[in-house]
Scaffold this motif. Structure first.
Motif, mmCIF file in Angstrom:
data_model
loop_
_atom_site.group_PDB
_atom_site.id
_atom_site.type_symbol
_atom_site.label_atom_id
_atom_site.label_comp_id
_atom_site.label_asym_id
_atom_site.label_seq_id
_atom_site.Cartn_x
_atom_site.Cartn_y
_atom_site.Cartn_z
ATOM 1 N N TYR A 174 49.111 26.787 7.459
ATOM 2 C CA TYR A 174 48.985 27.477 8.746
ATOM 3 C C TYR A 174 50.138 28.456 8.972
ATOM 4 N N VAL A 175 49.833 29.489 9.741
ATOM 5 C CA VAL A 175 50.834 30.420 10.251
ATOM 6 C C VAL A 175 50.655 30.492 11.756
ATOM 7 N N ILE A 176 51.767 30.531 12.482
ATOM 8 C CA ILE A 176 51.712 30.685 13.938
ATOM 9 C C ILE A 176 51.766 32.175 14.253
ATOM 10 N N GLY A 177 50.755 32.665 14.961
ATOM 11 C CA GLY A 177 50.660 34.079 15.284
ATOM 12 C C GLY A 177 51.570 34.495 16.425
ATOM 13 N N PRO A 178 51.677 35.809 16.674
ATOM 14 C CA PRO A 178 52.497 36.311 17.788
ATOM 15 C C PRO A 178 52.036 35.783 19.141
ATOM 16 N N ASP A 179 50.776 35.323 19.234
ATOM 17 C CA ASP A 179 50.223 34.785 20.463
ATOM 18 C C ASP A 179 50.472 33.283 20.601
ATOM 19 N N SER A 180 51.318 32.727 19.724
ATOM 20 C CA SER A 180 51.650 31.295 19.727
ATOM 21 C C SER A 180 50.429 30.414 19.460
ATOM 22 N N HIS A 278 53.399 26.160 8.781
ATOM 23 C CA HIS A 278 53.220 24.708 8.833
ATOM 24 C C HIS A 278 52.380 24.255 7.640
ATOM 25 N N VAL A 279 52.829 23.164 7.030
ATOM 26 C CA VAL A 279 52.132 22.551 5.909
ATOM 27 C C VAL A 279 51.824 21.115 6.313
#
Length: 331
Positions: A174-180, A278-279
Motif C-alpha cells: 500500500y501507499v498512502i496518497g496525498p488525501d490520506s 505499508h506492507v
C-alpha cells in the motif's frame, strides 16, 4: 500485470513489467512508490499509468537475479516511512482439520486458550456482510523498511535469536496518497520470518519473536487477489529438501476478509500519513516449526505461488551482535 523493482551498479533504480523471461523497463519510472503516487495524482489505475508511460528497454530477468539487482517490489527511500506489520490467526486448516477444530470449539468453549478464543471470534465475525467492520484479528508490528531483505539475499539472524523459521504468506502492498487514503497496489509473496522457539516459551513473547528481518516479492501482482491460491514452501539444506508443504491462502481459506483486515490496520490515523508505504502480512496456514524442523545457518527458504511469478528465495546467515548489555551511554 506483475511488476519488479531493480537497480544498477551506479545506484540508479528502475521499475519493470515482467514479460516471461524478460523485464520491460517502464519509461521514466524510478520506483514503484513514485509510479503509484503519479497514478493517484492522475486519477488512474496503476495498470493504466504503466501503459501510458510505455517501456523503453528490456533486460534479462535471470541475469538481474544472478547479479543481485532485484529489489523488493515496493519500498520507500526513507526506511522509517515504510511500516511492516502482520495479522495472525487468519487462516483455516484443511477440511478435515477444520471439522475437528469446529468440534473442539463446540466442546471446549469454556476452556479455550486466548489464541483459540481469537480464532473462534474470527470464524464467527471475521467476514462481515452488513457493511460494518468485523472482529479484529491478532495484529503485530514487525519493523520498518530497514528490516526488509531483498529477494534472493540472505536473512541476517541476530546472535540472540533462538530460531529462524519461515512463515509463507500473501502480503498486501500500500501507499498512502496525498488525501490520506490508503491505496492498495497489489500483492506479493512474503516470508514473515519468526523466532518460533522464543514465541513458544510464552505467547507474551510474540512481539519479540516478530522483530526479525523479512522479505517479500520478487514481483508485485497487480489486480484482485484470487479467492483460492495454493502455494508451496520448502527448505533446502545443501542439495537436499528437508521440508516441503503446500499452503492454501486467499479469502476462501481464511476466516477474515481482506477488507476487514485492512480496516483494522488503517483505522488508526497514524497509519494514514501521506507518502508512507505499508506492507501487511496476512497470515499463514503452515510452518516447518510445527513439523519439528529447526533451521540452521545456510538453510534456504523457497516460497512460491504460481500466479505471483518467480519464487521468493532467501538463505539464513548468523550475524554478530551490534549491542551489548551495559552499552547504553549516559549523557
Amino acid at each position: 500485470m506483475r511488476l519488479v523493482q531493480f537497480d544498477a551498479a551506479d545506484g540508479a533504480r528502475f521499475v519493470g513489467v515482467v514479460d516471461g523471461a524478460t523485464i520491460r523497463r517502464i519509461a521514466g519510472a524510478r520506483t514503484t512508490r513514485e509510479l503509484a503516487l503519479a497514478a493517484i495524482a492522475d486519477g488512474v489505475s496503476l495498470v493504466a499509468k504503466v501503459e501510458a508511460l510505455g517501456t523503453d528497454g528490456t533486460l534479462d530477468y535471470e541475469q538481474l537475479i544472478a547479479e543481485g539487482r532485484i529489489l523488493p517490489p515496493l519500498d520507500h527511500d526513507d526506511p522509517a516511512h515504510c511500516l511492516i506489520a502482520g495479522t495472525g490467526l487468519t487462516h483455516l486448516a484443511s477440511a478435515a482439520a477444520r471439522s475437528q477444530m469446529h468440534q473442539k470449539l463446540k466442546d471446549e468453549a469454556e476452556t479455550l486458550t486466548d489464541s483459540m478464543k481469537m480464532f473462534k471470534w474470527g470464524l464467527e465475525g471475521g467476514k462481515p456482510t452488513d457493511g460494518k467492520p468485523g472482529v479484529q484479528s491478532e495484529w503485530f508490528y514487525k519493523g520498518d523498511g530497514a528490516i526488509v531483505v531483498r529477494p534472493f539475499a540472505p536473512y541476517p539472524v541476530p546472535a540472540f535469536a533462538d530460531d529462524e523459521g519461515e512463515e509463507p504468506e500473501v502480503v498486501g502492498l500500500y501507499v498512502i496518497g496525498p488525501d490520506s487514503r490508503a491505496y492498495r497496489l497489489g500483492y506479493a509473496i512474503g516470508n514473515e520470518a519468526t523466532d518460533h522457539v522464543m514465541e513458544k516459551k510464552n505467547y507474551l513473547y510474540l512481539s519479540h519473536s516478530k522483530l526479525r528481518h523479512c522479505s517479500y516479492g520478487p514481483e508485485l501482482y497487480v489486480g484482485p487477489l484470487p479467492r483460492h491460491l495454493v502455494g508451496t514452501a520448502r527448505i533446502r539444506r545443501g542439495s537436499e529438501v528437508i521440508w516441503e508443504k503446500p499452503f492454501p491462502t486467499g479469502e476462501d481459506n481464511m476466516c477474515h476478509s481482506l477488507d476487514n483486515l485492512e480496516y483494522h490496520h488503517f483505522k488508526y490515523d497514524q497509519f494514514l500519513r501521506p507518502g508512507d508505504v505499508h506492507v501487511q502480512f496476512f497470515g499463514t496456514s503452515v510452518a516447518s516449526f510445527a513439523d519439528g524442523i529447526r533451521t540452521q545457518e545456510g538453510d534456504v527458504f523457497e516460497i512460491e505461488i504460481p500466479e505471483f511469478g518467480k519464487p521468493l528465495v532467501n538463505a539464513i546467515t548468523r550475524v554478530a551482535p551490534r549491542f551489548e548489555i551495559g552499552a547504553v551511554v549516559a549523557l
